[in-house]
Design a protein around this motif. Structure first.
Motif, PDB file in Angstrom:
ATOM      1  N   PRO A   1       2.804   0.251 -11.607  1.00  0.00           N
ATOM      2  CA  PRO A   1       3.761   1.304 -11.266  1.00  0.00           C
ATOM      3  C   PRO A   1       3.219   2.723 -11.458  1.00  0.00           C
ATOM      4  N   SER A   2       2.433   2.943 -12.532  1.00  0.00           N
ATOM      5  CA  SER A   2       1.940   4.310 -12.755  1.00  0.00           C
ATOM      6  C   SER A   2       0.998   4.747 -11.628  1.00  0.00           C
ATOM      7  N   ALA A   3       0.212   3.801 -11.102  1.00  0.00           N
ATOM      8  CA  ALA A   3      -0.665   4.146  -9.974  1.00  0.00           C
ATOM      9  C   ALA A   3       0.185   4.434  -8.737  1.00  0.00           C
ATOM     10  N   GLY A   4       1.233   3.635  -8.553  1.00  0.00           N
ATOM     11  CA  GLY A   4       2.129   3.862  -7.422  1.00  0.00           C
ATOM     12  C   GLY A   4       2.801   5.224  -7.515  1.00  0.00           C
ATOM     13  N   LEU A   5       3.221   5.596  -8.734  1.00  0.00           N
ATOM     14  CA  LEU A   5       3.903   6.880  -8.921  1.00  0.00           C
ATOM     15  C   LEU A   5       2.943   8.047  -8.657  1.00  0.00           C
TER      16      LEU A   5
END
Lengths: 146, 456
Positions: free
Chosen positions: B258-262
């Protein structure tokens, strides 16, 4: 064999590219050294020409920042963009005939200044117009305080 | 050039970079990067934070675009970053790597010097972006009446205002006068930012040495430094290329968390708020990323799409009050039959012009010939799904250009003005594909061994 050829091509490309890039940087640094200490206004005079810069200064002193002006160009297309840029943040209304609608005609009649962009690096012209509030028109926002 | 102007310009770069350096600490895939790579993403994130927060604050809450708001937006993330500092990775560099870095830095010094010394002279900067910034600054709001009243002469009044807002922030913070252009270094700094993101992407895809060769090959391109759309100009194409490329690196070359997606979503939001094409590029990036989507990673994709949707909503809301005028408005004239007809019927006009501009020596130094040679020789690299997706992503801006040429009423003039910039917009994904192919060609040499793949 193939990888050597590719590597060679890349090396030649980079040698040319780095030489061009470093030369470009050297030219800019030399130019910067020559203009060290010059103010933004002096730099503008040097690059855009004294005639143009002096005329722009005159226009800036005549047109208050909160007052609009009509803008028209002579033969050279696009030159109005340069004049408009140098008069920012004053607002421009494009002076096209006839005005596109009645509201536009109302507003134009109340604009005091007409600026004519002449050509690149040539002094723009300014004319003071008689200001009227045509019958049936409300006073323009920039004239409400008068 | 006075010392005061140099300091204000460099201060403007810091005003963008510092909040970005703070924000990267929130994103796991970015905070562990070596400092130079982190700096590239920081600059882009900082621009989004500064411009995006001022945009939302002014439009949604009526916050004036004045120094207190600007400093608050810049300082809060910067301080947060200092508090949340994480351990760093330090990498060793060889002598030839250091030499390459010095060469690239020296090349980037050219456009910076030019931007600091000469007044802005490019077409779009004087026509569109800087006037928008000046009007927003004068009225202190993003919802300026000069945009919303259709009798004022504004070219492209609905263009996304992220860069003009950053320009307002710099000019306002350092108290720029009528002739002071303290925002010039802000634009020039997008060149090193783009190169740092490219280096990181190429390193992930093809290893450190290939990444240095690739980054050097792109750094020497004269168009990126001095072209209309390059670092000395006040166009939005270089920032757009950075945002789009950074989003693709994080979407296609990073683990799906998720952090990479964000982080990728923030880059897409930046692209949307930077230029009209940004929305199309964001959609393309999300479609390409969706090919990596499965049930276990749906939150990764949602995190990427969320900020992009929020940015699009903000932009749409802002535009709703602005009557369009002095604008080509391609979307309004676009119809599928006309597009398909134009795309083929105009081939005899479009193809020669594209070839002429693509292979123009003064802009590209033969880079695209080298690109084709290396791509053909290393075509096996395209067996990798990430390389294929990146190549497709790199061609999307060119496809958008082709569509515009298919329906434009002044196709030849438009191509001369825009084709180079479409190539620039796709530069990061295309150059990473170049790196993959180059690595394939040089793979048998011990010092060009492939990197560990992050592709799942």
């Amino acid at each position: 064999m193939r990888s050597r050829v590719i590597f060679g091509l890349l090396a030649v490309y980079l040698a040319i590219g780095v030489a061009v890039g470093l030369r470009n940087t050297a030219l800019r640094l030399r130019s910067a050294a020559r203009s060290a200490g010059l103010s933004a206004g002096e730099m503008r005079t040097r690059i855009l020409g004294a005639e143009y810069v002096t005329a722009i200064e005159r226009l800036r002193s005549m047109i208050p920042v909160d007052e609009p002006y009509l803008l028209r160009e002579m033969e050279e297309p696009g030159v109005i963009l340069w004049t408009r840029f140098d008069l920012l943040p004053r607002r421009a209304i494009l002076d096209i005939e006839p005005p596109p609608d009645a509201r536009s005609a109302c507003l134009r009649a109340q604009v005091r200044w007409l600026v004519v962009a002449t050509a690149t690096r040539q002094a723009p012209l300014i004319y003071e117009r008689p200001v009227t509030v045509p019958s049936g028109c409300p006073p323009a926002p920039w004239r409400r305080g008068e | 050039m006075t010392l005061e102007a140099v300091a204000a310009n460099l201060g403007g770069v810091a005003l963008v970079a510092l909040p970005g350096l703070g924000l990267v600490e929130l994103f796991a895939p970015l905070r562990r990067l070596p400092f130079p790579s982190r700096l590239g993403y920081s600059y882009l994130l900082g621009l989004l934070t500064l411009g995006g927060a001022l945009f939302a604050g002014s439009h949604l809450f009526g916050v004036p675009l004045r120094r207190p708001a600007i400093l608050a937006v810049a300082l809060v993330p910067a301080v947060l970053g200092l508090i949340r500092r994480h351990p760093r990775v330090h990498s060793r560099s060889s002598r030839w790597q250091l030499a390459a870095v010095l060469c690239i830095a020296a090349i980037c010094l050219g456009p910076l010097t030019s931007a600091l010394t000469a007044p802005l002279g490019d077409w779009d900067g004087r026509m569109t972006w800087s006037p928008l910034a000046a009007y927003l600054r004068a009225e202190g709001t993003v919802d300026a009446s000069v945009l919303q009243e259709d009798h004022w002469w504004i070219v492209h009044p609905r263009y996304p205002p992220l860069l003009p807002l950053a320009q307002v922030a710099v000019q306002e913070t350092f108290g720029a006068g009528e002739d002071d252009q303290y925002y010039r270094a802000l634009y020039a700094a997008f060149l090193p930012a783009l190169l740092l993101v490219l280096y990181d992407g190429s390193r992930r895809a093809a290893g450190t040495r290939t990444a240095i060769l690739t980054t050097s090959s792109v750094a020497v391109l004269p168009f990126l430094s001095y072209g209309a759309g390059g670092a000395t100009s006040a166009y939005s194409d270089l920032p757009l290329a950075g945002f789009y490329g950074a989003a693709l690196v994080l979407l296609l070359l990073e683990r799906r968390r998720p952090s990479a997606g964000l982080a990728a979503g923030c880059m897409l939001a930046g692209a949307i708020l930077t230029k009209n094409e940004g929305a199309l590029l964001a959609i393309a990036a999300l479609i390409l990323a969706s090919l990596r989507l499965d049930r276990r990673h749906s939150s990764w994709f949602a995190c990427a799409a969320g900020p992009a949707l929020a940015a699009f909503a903000l932009l749409t809301s802002w535009r709703a009050a602005i009557p369009n005028r002095q604008d080509e408005d391609y979307f309004a004239v676009l119809s599928l039959p006309e597009l398909l007809h134009g795309a083929f019927a105009r081939l005899p006009v479009i193809v020669p012009e594209i070839l002429r501009w693509t292979f123009r020596w003064s802009s590209w130094l033969g880079f695209w010939i080298l690109f084709l040679v290396i791509l053909i020789a290393g075509w096996r690299a395209l067996r990798r799904p990430d390389a294929r997706l990146l190549l497709l992503a790199g061609l999307v801006p060119a496809a958008i250009g082709w569509a515009a040429y298919a329906v434009s009423t002044r196709v030849e003039g438009l191509m001369g003005e825009t084709w180079d910039r479409f190539l620039l917009q796709g530069m990061i994904p295309l150059a990473i594909t170049f790196a993959c192919a180059l690595q394939k060609i040089l793979a048998h040499r011990v010092d060009f061994a492939p990197p560990r793949s992050t592709y799942e």
